[in-house]
Scaffold this motif. Structure first.
Motif, PDB file in Angstrom:
ATOM      1  N   ALA A 157      40.477 129.669  80.246  1.00 46.62           N
ATOM      2  CA  ALA A 157      41.551 129.627  81.183  1.00 46.62           C
ATOM      3  C   ALA A 157      41.152 129.347  82.558  1.00 46.62           C
ATOM      4  O   ALA A 157      41.686 128.438  83.407  1.00 46.62           O
ATOM      5  CB  ALA A 157      42.321 131.071  81.238  1.00 46.62           C
ATOM      6  N   GLU A 158      39.927 130.019  83.009  1.00 48.08           N
ATOM      7  CA  GLU A 158      39.503 129.562  84.277  1.00 48.08           C
ATOM      8  C   GLU A 158      39.155 128.125  84.550  1.00 48.08           C
ATOM      9  O   GLU A 158      39.201 127.539  85.340  1.00 48.08           O
ATOM     10  CB  GLU A 158      38.412 130.288  84.639  1.00 48.08           C
ATOM     11  CG  GLU A 158      38.486 131.877  84.895  1.00 48.08           C
ATOM     12  CD  GLU A 158      37.173 132.540  84.829  1.00 48.08           C
ATOM     13  OE1 GLU A 158      36.236 131.970  85.062  1.00 48.08           O
ATOM     14  OE2 GLU A 158      37.133 133.806  84.881  1.00 48.08           O
ATOM     15  N   VAL A 159      38.443 127.530  83.307  1.00 38.89           N
ATOM     16  CA  VAL A 159      37.938 125.961  83.448  1.00 38.89           C
ATOM     17  C   VAL A 159      39.395 125.052  83.307  1.00 38.89           C
ATOM     18  O   VAL A 159      39.275 124.226  84.046  1.00 38.89           O
ATOM     19  CB  VAL A 159      37.072 125.900  82.181  1.00 38.89           C
ATOM     20  CG1 VAL A 159      36.448 124.294  82.303  1.00 38.89           C
ATOM     21  CG2 VAL A 159      35.631 126.749  82.320  1.00 38.89           C
ATOM     22  N   GLU A 160      40.126 125.550  82.641  1.00 36.31           N
ATOM     23  CA  GLU A 160      41.372 124.600  82.577  1.00 36.31           C
ATOM     24  C   GLU A 160      42.085 124.783  83.829  1.00 36.31           C
ATOM     25  O   GLU A 160      42.662 123.547  84.374  1.00 36.31           O
ATOM     26  CB  GLU A 160      42.210 125.246  81.588  1.00 36.31           C
ATOM     27  CG  GLU A 160      41.985 124.979  79.838  1.00 36.31           C
ATOM     28  CD  GLU A 160      42.756 125.864  79.065  1.00 36.31           C
ATOM     29  OE1 GLU A 160      42.972 125.307  77.815  1.00 36.31           O
ATOM     30  OE2 GLU A 160      43.647 126.692  79.276  1.00 36.31           O
ATOM     31  N   THR A 213      43.457 121.227  88.533  1.00 42.09           N
ATOM     32  CA  THR A 213      43.298 121.045  90.114  1.00 42.09           C
ATOM     33  C   THR A 213      42.325 119.796  90.208  1.00 42.09           C
ATOM     34  O   THR A 213      42.873 118.935  91.271  1.00 42.09           O
ATOM     35  CB  THR A 213      42.688 122.049  90.682  1.00 42.09           C
ATOM     36  OG1 THR A 213      43.451 123.215  90.458  1.00 42.09           O
ATOM     37  CG2 THR A 213      42.386 121.798  92.197  1.00 42.09           C
ATOM     38  N   ALA A 214      41.317 119.442  89.418  1.00 44.60           N
ATOM     39  CA  ALA A 214      40.356 118.378  89.845  1.00 44.60           C
ATOM     40  C   ALA A 214      40.849 116.996  89.293  1.00 44.60           C
ATOM     41  O   ALA A 214      40.628 115.967  89.873  1.00 44.60           O
ATOM     42  CB  ALA A 214      39.068 118.764  89.371  1.00 44.60           C
ATOM     43  N   ALA A 215      41.902 117.070  88.179  1.00 45.86           N
ATOM     44  CA  ALA A 215      42.025 115.891  87.452  1.00 45.86           C
ATOM     45  C   ALA A 215      43.038 114.996  88.258  1.00 45.86           C
ATOM     46  O   ALA A 215      43.880 115.417  89.071  1.00 45.86           O
ATOM     47  CB  ALA A 215      42.968 116.333  86.255  1.00 45.86           C
ATOM     48  N   THR A 216      42.632 113.566  88.288  1.00 44.71           N
ATOM     49  CA  THR A 216      43.445 112.710  88.631  1.00 44.71           C
ATOM     50  C   THR A 216      44.852 112.502  88.108  1.00 44.71           C
ATOM     51  O   THR A 216      45.681 112.044  88.708  1.00 44.71           O
ATOM     52  CB  THR A 216      42.917 111.246  88.609  1.00 44.71           C
ATOM     53  OG1 THR A 216      42.642 110.878  87.668  1.00 44.71           O
ATOM     54  CG2 THR A 216      41.664 111.193  89.674  1.00 44.71           C
ATOM     55  N   ASP A 217      44.931 112.895  86.906  1.00 46.91           N
ATOM     56  CA  ASP A 217      46.192 112.916  86.080  1.00 46.91           C
ATOM     57  C   ASP A 217      46.535 114.109  85.310  1.00 46.91           C
ATOM     58  O   ASP A 217      46.148 114.309  84.174  1.00 46.91           O
ATOM     59  CB  ASP A 217      46.117 111.639  85.149  1.00 46.91           C
ATOM     60  CG  ASP A 217      47.655 111.638  84.175  1.00 46.91           C
ATOM     61  OD1 ASP A 217      48.249 112.267  84.580  1.00 46.91           O
ATOM     62  OD2 ASP A 217      47.541 110.769  83.574  1.00 46.91           O
ATOM     63  N   PRO A 218      46.811 115.322  86.201  1.00 49.47           N
ATOM     64  CA  PRO A 218      47.171 116.716  85.574  1.00 49.47           C
ATOM     65  C   PRO A 218      47.855 116.805  84.391  1.00 49.47           C
ATOM     66  O   PRO A 218      47.952 117.376  83.362  1.00 49.47           O
ATOM     67  CB  PRO A 218      47.761 117.474  86.774  1.00 49.47           C
ATOM     68  CG  PRO A 218      47.627 116.555  87.942  1.00 49.47           C
ATOM     69  CD  PRO A 218      47.105 115.047  87.258  1.00 49.47           C
ATOM     70  N   VAL A 219      48.784 115.512  84.320  1.00 47.02           N
ATOM     71  CA  VAL A 219      49.891 115.634  83.087  1.00 47.02           C
ATOM     72  C   VAL A 219      49.092 115.384  81.726  1.00 47.02           C
ATOM     73  O   VAL A 219      49.249 115.845  80.946  1.00 47.02           O
ATOM     74  CB  VAL A 219      51.147 114.755  83.467  1.00 47.02           C
ATOM     75  CG1 VAL A 219      51.822 114.425  82.084  1.00 47.02           C
ATOM     76  CG2 VAL A 219      51.747 115.033  84.696  1.00 47.02           C
ATOM     77  N   GLU A 220      48.183 114.472  81.881  1.00 41.42           N
ATOM     78  CA  GLU A 220      47.038 114.080  80.822  1.00 41.42           C
ATOM     79  C   GLU A 220      46.476 115.243  80.362  1.00 41.42           C
ATOM     80  O   GLU A 220      46.380 115.652  79.150  1.00 41.42           O
ATOM     81  CB  GLU A 220      46.363 112.851  81.145  1.00 41.42           C
ATOM     82  CG  GLU A 220      45.475 112.598  80.025  1.00 41.42           C
ATOM     83  CD  GLU A 220      44.105 111.522  80.488  1.00 41.42           C
ATOM     84  OE1 GLU A 220      43.679 111.042  79.453  1.00 41.42           O
ATOM     85  OE2 GLU A 220      44.178 111.321  81.660  1.00 41.42           O
ATOM     86  N   ILE A 221      46.036 116.026  81.372  1.00 42.03           N
ATOM     87  CA  ILE A 221      45.140 117.392  81.121  1.00 42.03           C
ATOM     88  C   ILE A 221      46.148 118.382  80.364  1.00 42.03           C
ATOM     89  O   ILE A 221      45.776 118.962  79.399  1.00 42.03           O
ATOM     90  CB  ILE A 221      44.472 117.992  82.415  1.00 42.03           C
ATOM     91  CG1 ILE A 221      43.776 116.826  83.152  1.00 42.03           C
ATOM     92  CG2 ILE A 221      43.803 119.310  82.198  1.00 42.03           C
ATOM     93  CD1 ILE A 221      42.783 116.101  82.270  1.00 42.03           C
ATOM     94  N   GLU A 222      47.159 118.394  80.783  1.00 43.68           N
ATOM     95  CA  GLU A 222      48.194 119.633  80.260  1.00 43.68           C
ATOM     96  C   GLU A 222      48.641 119.053  78.870  1.00 43.68           C
ATOM     97  O   GLU A 222      48.541 119.980  77.857  1.00 43.68           O
ATOM     98  CB  GLU A 222      49.507 119.586  81.181  1.00 43.68           C
ATOM     99  CG  GLU A 222      50.389 120.823  80.620  1.00 43.68           C
ATOM    100  CD  GLU A 222      49.571 122.159  80.883  1.00 43.68           C
ATOM    101  OE1 GLU A 222      49.804 122.959  79.861  1.00 43.68           O
ATOM    102  OE2 GLU A 222      48.880 122.110  81.668  1.00 43.68           O
ATOM    103  N   LYS A 223      48.752 117.540  78.496  1.00 46.88           N
ATOM    104  CA  LYS A 223      49.052 117.332  77.262  1.00 46.88           C
ATOM    105  C   LYS A 223      47.950 117.566  76.352  1.00 46.88           C
ATOM    106  O   LYS A 223      48.143 117.945  75.136  1.00 46.88           O
ATOM    107  CB  LYS A 223      49.440 115.843  77.324  1.00 46.88           C
ATOM    108  CG  LYS A 223      50.726 115.442  77.575  1.00 46.88           C
ATOM    109  CD  LYS A 223      50.930 114.042  77.579  1.00 46.88           C
ATOM    110  CE  LYS A 223      52.327 113.656  78.314  1.00 46.88           C
ATOM    111  NZ  LYS A 223      52.748 112.047  78.111  1.00 46.88           N
TER     112      LYS A 223
END
Length: 135
Positions: free
Chosen positions: A76-79, A84-94
């Motif tokens: 959860a901490e790393v996620e 926060t770091a990702a240029t595309d947070p939507v891609e990360i969430e998916k």
């Protein structure tokens, strides 16, 4: 090499689903967590989700295993850092949602969950460093 083992483990679990072996695994799991009266007898550890509302057997396993609960909190901490770091947070969430679905469908024991957490932490750490998902 680790990636191939992870895929092989998922395949084995998928095949077990097809041949009905999951029921036996789930019965052993439930017997280890619950007493014969149906009361929960093992301690509940802090996780990133509400253990009181756990639905899947793997969620119960995570809640009742100190090592898995620790991995859940660390992931959860790393996620959070990856979002926060990702240029595309939507891609990360998916990606996160897709991987949780895969976990719920194919992991039925602690070993599979440990591999799953390891791979997810690896992927999210990559996102924190590179600002995008690995290809």
């Amino acid at each position: 090499m680790m990636k191939k083992n992870y895929k092989l483990l998922i395949l084995i679990h998928a095949l077990a689903l097809l041949v009905g072996q999951v029921d036996a695994c789930e019965d052993r799991f439930e017997a280890s967590v619950f007493s014969e009266r149906g009361r929960d007898v093992s301690p509940i550890f802090q996780t990133n989700f509400d253990c009181e509302n756990a639905v899947h057997n793997i969620e119960y396993l995570i809640c009742h295993d100190a090592e898995l609960a620790y991995y859940d909190m660390k992931l959860a901490e790393v996620e959070k850092a990856a979002r926060t770091a990702a240029t595309d947070p939507v891609e990360i969430e998916k990606h996160i949602q897709r991987q949780r679905y895969i976990r719920s469908q194919f992991c039925i024991d602690k070993e599979c969950l440990k591999i799953w957490y390891s791979k997810q932490m690896e992927a999210m750490a990559y996102v924190v460093r590179m600002k995008k998902m690995p290809k």
